[in-house]
Scaffold this motif. Structure first.
Motif, short mmCIF file in Angstrom:
data_model
loop_
_atom_site.label_atom_id
_atom_site.label_comp_id
_atom_site.label_asym_id
_atom_site.label_seq_id
_atom_site.Cartn_x
_atom_site.Cartn_y
_atom_site.Cartn_z
N VAL A 165 0.84 -1.21 0.00
CA VAL A 165 0.00 0.00 0.00
C VAL A 165 0.87 1.25 0.00
O VAL A 165 0.63 2.19 -0.77
CB VAL A 165 -0.94 0.00 1.22
CG1 VAL A 165 -1.71 1.32 1.28
CG2 VAL A 165 -1.91 -1.17 1.15
N PHE A 166 1.90 1.27 0.83
CA PHE A 166 2.77 2.45 0.93
C PHE A 166 3.47 2.74 -0.40
O PHE A 166 3.45 3.87 -0.89
CB PHE A 166 3.80 2.24 2.03
CG PHE A 166 4.86 3.32 2.07
CD1 PHE A 166 4.58 4.57 2.60
CD2 PHE A 166 6.13 3.09 1.56
CE1 PHE A 166 5.54 5.57 2.63
CE2 PHE A 166 7.11 4.08 1.58
CZ PHE A 166 6.81 5.33 2.12
N VAL A 171 4.19 5.60 -5.72
CA VAL A 171 4.12 5.66 -7.18
C VAL A 171 3.01 6.61 -7.63
O VAL A 171 3.19 7.42 -8.55
CB VAL A 171 3.90 4.25 -7.77
CG1 VAL A 171 3.67 4.33 -9.27
CG2 VAL A 171 5.11 3.36 -7.47
N LEU A 172 1.84 6.52 -6.97
CA LEU A 172 0.73 7.40 -7.33
C LEU A 172 1.06 8.86 -7.05
O LEU A 172 0.67 9.76 -7.82
CB LEU A 172 -0.53 6.99 -6.55
CG LEU A 172 -1.17 5.66 -6.95
CD1 LEU A 172 -2.34 5.33 -6.04
CD2 LEU A 172 -1.62 5.69 -8.41
N THR A 176 1.19 11.76 -9.75
CA THR A 176 0.37 12.96 -9.56
C THR A 176 1.21 14.22 -9.72
O THR A 176 0.78 15.20 -10.35
CB THR A 176 -0.29 12.95 -8.18
OG1 THR A 176 -1.12 11.79 -8.06
CG2 THR A 176 -1.13 14.20 -7.97
N VAL A 177 2.41 14.20 -9.15
CA VAL A 177 3.31 15.36 -9.28
C VAL A 177 3.63 15.62 -10.74
O VAL A 177 3.59 16.77 -11.21
CB VAL A 177 4.61 15.14 -8.47
CG1 VAL A 177 5.64 16.22 -8.80
CG2 VAL A 177 4.31 15.12 -6.98
#
Length: 248
Positions: A165-166, A171-172, A176-177
């Motif tokens: 999850v972390f 990665v997400l 997003t950046v």
């Protein structure tokens, strides 16, 4: 809330995968600070390939002309790199490096630099290191664990499941950046005149964009003035395009 934060930090510190990620962040930041600092100590202009007429190029030229202050900044960055590489002093390096990274973060976004994504990643890595050592930082805050809580945490068995999850969130966050940086500005000066011009071809206002690039790299005007001229030229070009579409 603080108890939950402490509990979470205690959990991640018991997992070797988070420890590996913390080491990766430390080494990455140390390399970045070390290279940047050594360039300044050597008396060379940072980002030598960046044209002087670039908004950030103006800044680097002025910074280089400050003399021993430029060297002083470099020595500070190299010191932060050394502190980050030594496990016992890594927290001190993260604390000292955070205001430097925050300053660079604001600077690069204010001049629409293409390296904003990398700088954002570095700032996030610095923040992770501060969270990683929260148990040590908390003693300068008005929130502390009781001895009973500390004993309870120390008695927990150490586990090393891979934190899917972390790392998925990591990665997400990176994606997003990158995505936000791609759409947050309607125009950027790029890192060269050619790069700026190449970005004009697919835009809705190519002529206004070319005028912007010419304003930056040929006329050498400041970014704010060029943006003002770009907005005026864009409005005129969009109006002209709209009138052309209405004609039979």
């Amino acid at each position: 809330m603080w108890n939950r934060v402490e509990h979470y930090v205690d959990e991640i510190r018991a997992n070797r995968w988070y420890a590996y990620f913390a080491v990766f962040c430390r080494i990455s930041l140390a390399i970045a600070f070390g290279i940047s600092g050594w360039v300044k100590i050597s008396g060379e202009r940072f980002a030598a390939g960046l044209p002087s007429n670039h908004p950030l190029g103006h800044y680097f030229d002025a910074l280089l002309d400050t003399g021993f202050y430029y060297t002083f900044i470099g020595m500070g960055q190299v010191m932060v790199a050394i502190l980050l590489l030594i496990p016992r002093s890594a927290l001190l390096g993260a604390i000292a490096g955070f205001p430097i990274m925050l300053n660079i973060f604001v600077l690069t976004y204010s001049v629409r630099f293409e390296g904003t994504r990398t700088v954002t990643f570095m700032l996030l890595a610095n923040l992770f290191l501060l969270v990683w050592d929260f148990q040590r930082i908390k003693h300068i805050l008005p929130f502390q664990q009781t001895q009973r809580e500390l004993q309870a945490n120390s008695d927990k068995p150490r586990a090393h499941p891979f934190p899917y999850v972390f790392f998925t969130l990591v990665v997400l966050t990176l994606a997003t950046v990158i995505g936000v940086n791609q759409i947050m500005y309607d125009i950027r000066p790029g890192n060269s005149a050619e790069e700026c011009m190449n970005g004009c071809r697919d835009g809705p206002t190519p002529q206004a964009s070319k005028q912007f690039c010419d304003c930056i790299y040929t006329k050498g005007k400041v970014l704010g003035k060029c943006l003002e001229e770009f907005e005026k030229a864009k409005a005129i070009e969009l109006g002209a395009n709209g009138r052309n579409q209405l004609r039979p």
